[in-house]
Design a protein around this motif. Sequence first.
Motif, PDB file in Angstrom:
ATOM      1  N   THR A   1       0.856  -1.185   0.000  1.00 56.03           N
ATOM      2  CA  THR A   1       0.000   0.000   0.000  1.00 56.03           C
ATOM      3  C   THR A   1       0.890   1.233   0.000  1.00 56.03           C
ATOM      4  O   THR A   1       1.705   1.407   0.899  1.00 56.03           O
ATOM      5  N   LEU A   2       0.735   2.059  -0.998  1.00 53.22           N
ATOM      6  CA  LEU A   2       1.472   3.317  -1.072  1.00 53.22           C
ATOM      7  C   LEU A   2       0.542   4.439  -0.654  1.00 53.22           C
ATOM      8  O   LEU A   2      -0.577   4.542  -1.144  1.00 53.22           O
ATOM      9  N   VAL A   3       1.017   5.265   0.244  1.00 53.92           N
ATOM     10  CA  VAL A   3       0.221   6.379   0.750  1.00 53.92           C
ATOM     11  C   VAL A   3       1.057   7.645   0.626  1.00 53.92           C
ATOM     12  O   VAL A   3       2.218   7.665   1.026  1.00 53.92           O
ATOM     13  N   THR A   4       0.479   8.669   0.060  1.00 56.70           N
ATOM     14  CA  THR A   4       1.143   9.975   0.024  1.00 56.70           C
ATOM     15  C   THR A   4       0.257  10.988   0.719  1.00 56.70           C
ATOM     16  O   THR A   4      -0.971  10.903   0.653  1.00 56.70           O
ATOM     17  N   THR A   5       0.885  11.926   1.388  1.00 57.27           N
ATOM     18  CA  THR A   5       0.124  12.951   2.090  1.00 57.27           C
ATOM     19  C   THR A   5       0.984  14.179   2.321  1.00 57.27           C
ATOM     20  O   THR A   5       2.211  14.086   2.371  1.00 57.27           O
ATOM     21  N   ASN A   6       0.340  15.298   2.469  1.00 56.70           N
ATOM     22  CA  ASN A   6       1.020  16.528   2.878  1.00 56.70           C
ATOM     23  C   ASN A   6       0.820  16.780   4.369  1.00 56.70           C
ATOM     24  O   ASN A   6       1.342  17.749   4.904  1.00 56.70           O
ATOM     25  N   TYR A   7       0.068  15.928   5.025  1.00 59.33           N
ATOM     26  CA  TYR A   7      -0.208  16.098   6.453  1.00 59.33           C
ATOM     27  C   TYR A   7       0.913  15.495   7.284  1.00 59.33           C
ATOM     28  O   TYR A   7       1.512  14.489   6.918  1.00 59.33           O
ATOM     29  N   THR A   8       1.181  16.112   8.429  1.00 62.38           N
ATOM     30  CA  THR A   8       2.205  15.623   9.343  1.00 62.38           C
ATOM     31  C   THR A   8       1.542  15.132  10.631  1.00 62.38           C
ATOM     32  O   THR A   8       0.329  15.219  10.788  1.00 62.38           O
ATOM     33  N   ASP A   9       2.354  14.636  11.542  1.00 62.08           N
ATOM     34  CA  ASP A   9       1.836  14.235  12.849  1.00 62.08           C
ATOM     35  C   ASP A   9       1.688  15.437  13.778  1.00 62.08           C
ATOM     36  O   ASP A   9       1.111  15.327  14.846  1.00 62.08           O
ATOM     37  N   TRP A  10       2.239  16.551  13.374  1.00 61.84           N
ATOM     38  CA  TRP A  10       2.191  17.743  14.218  1.00 61.84           C
ATOM     39  C   TRP A  10       1.406  18.817  13.501  1.00 61.84           C
ATOM     40  O   TRP A  10       1.641  19.110  12.344  1.00 61.84           O
ATOM     41  N   ALA A  11       0.458  19.376  14.192  1.00 60.67           N
ATOM     42  CA  ALA A  11      -0.372  20.413  13.592  1.00 60.67           C
ATOM     43  C   ALA A  11      -0.394  21.637  14.492  1.00 60.67           C
ATOM     44  O   ALA A  11      -0.167  21.547  15.691  1.00 60.67           O
ATOM     45  N   ASN A  12      -0.687  22.744  13.890  1.00 61.67           N
ATOM     46  CA  ASN A  12      -0.840  23.992  14.625  1.00 61.67           C
ATOM     47  C   ASN A  12      -2.264  24.478  14.381  1.00 61.67           C
ATOM     48  O   ASN A  12      -2.523  25.182  13.405  1.00 61.67           O
ATOM     49  N   PRO A  13      -3.196  24.095  15.254  1.00 67.57           N
ATOM     50  CA  PRO A  13      -4.599  24.487  15.048  1.00 67.57           C
ATOM     51  C   PRO A  13      -4.798  25.992  14.970  1.00 67.57           C
ATOM     52  O   PRO A  13      -5.691  26.472  14.279  1.00 67.57           O
ATOM     53  N   GLU A  14      -3.961  26.756  15.680  1.00 64.03           N
ATOM     54  CA  GLU A  14      -4.089  28.215  15.647  1.00 64.03           C
ATOM     55  C   GLU A  14      -3.784  28.766  14.267  1.00 64.03           C
ATOM     56  O   GLU A  14      -4.274  29.821  13.890  1.00 64.03           O
ATOM     57  N   ALA A  15      -2.956  28.034  13.502  1.00 65.12           N
ATOM     58  CA  ALA A  15      -2.623  28.458  12.140  1.00 65.12           C
ATOM     59  C   ALA A  15      -3.533  27.787  11.118  1.00 65.12           C
ATOM     60  O   ALA A  15      -3.320  27.894   9.910  1.00 65.12           O
ATOM     61  N   GLY A  16      -4.540  27.053  11.596  1.00 57.57           N
ATOM     62  CA  GLY A  16      -5.470  26.389  10.694  1.00 57.57           C
ATOM     63  C   GLY A  16      -4.940  25.097  10.104  1.00 57.57           C
ATOM     64  O   GLY A  16      -5.451  24.625   9.098  1.00 57.57           O
ATOM     65  N   GLN A  17      -3.916  24.520  10.715  1.00 60.69           N
ATOM     66  CA  GLN A  17      -3.332  23.283  10.210  1.00 60.69           C
ATOM     67  C   GLN A  17      -3.981  22.059  10.852  1.00 60.69           C
ATOM     68  O   GLN A  17      -4.384  22.107  12.005  1.00 60.69           O
ATOM     69  N   GLU A  18      -4.067  20.987  10.080  1.00 58.88           N
ATOM     70  CA  GLU A  18      -4.566  19.716  10.584  1.00 58.88           C
ATOM     71  C   GLU A  18      -3.432  18.697  10.559  1.00 58.88           C
ATOM     72  O   GLU A  18      -2.573  18.736   9.682  1.00 58.88           O
ATOM     73  N   SER A  19      -3.464  17.775  11.498  1.00 59.01           N
ATOM     74  CA  SER A  19      -2.507  16.672  11.475  1.00 59.01           C
ATOM     75  C   SER A  19      -3.106  15.519  10.682  1.00 59.01           C
ATOM     76  O   SER A  19      -4.298  15.523  10.347  1.00 59.01           O
ATOM     77  N   LEU A  20      -2.299  14.515  10.415  1.00 63.48           N
ATOM     78  CA  LEU A  20      -2.800  13.332   9.720  1.00 63.48           C
ATOM     79  C   LEU A  20      -3.917  12.670  10.521  1.00 63.48           C
ATOM     80  O   LEU A  20      -4.938  12.275   9.965  1.00 63.48           O
ATOM     81  N   ALA A  21      -3.749  12.572  11.827  1.00 62.94           N
ATOM     82  CA  ALA A  21      -4.779  11.967  12.685  1.00 62.94           C
ATOM     83  C   ALA A  21      -6.069  12.786  12.656  1.00 62.94           C
ATOM     84  O   ALA A  21      -7.163  12.220  12.667  1.00 62.94           O
ATOM     85  N   ASP A  22      -5.949  14.105  12.606  1.00 63.59           N
ATOM     86  CA  ASP A  22      -7.144  14.954  12.500  1.00 63.59           C
ATOM     87  C   ASP A  22      -7.906  14.653  11.205  1.00 63.59           C
ATOM     88  O   ASP A  22      -9.125  14.651  11.175  1.00 63.59           O
TER      89      ASP A  22
END
Length: 75
Positions: free
Chosen positions: A20-41
């Motif tokens: 299974t190949l998975v690509t993403t721009n999401y990381t494990d670390w997010a900054n909700p104040e900057a409007g970022q989501e993590s992969l888990a989010d």
Amino acid sequence: WVMDLLYHVVNSRYMHRRITLVTTNYTDWANPEAGQESLADRVSVRVRSRLHEMCDLLDIRSNADYRSRQARQRR
């Protein structure tokens, strides 16, 4: 039901030892104040956990944006 289906697909591939190949721009670390989501989010904690168990991480980062560079060269 979308998250349940996503988990079913990922888990089924894991259980059957399928590549299974998975690509993403999401990381494990997010900054909700900057409007970022993590992969888990984005895909849920259990899908993220399964992906981390079954995948090797290949982190490719670049400061150069290919599309921006192409646009500048066309001007």
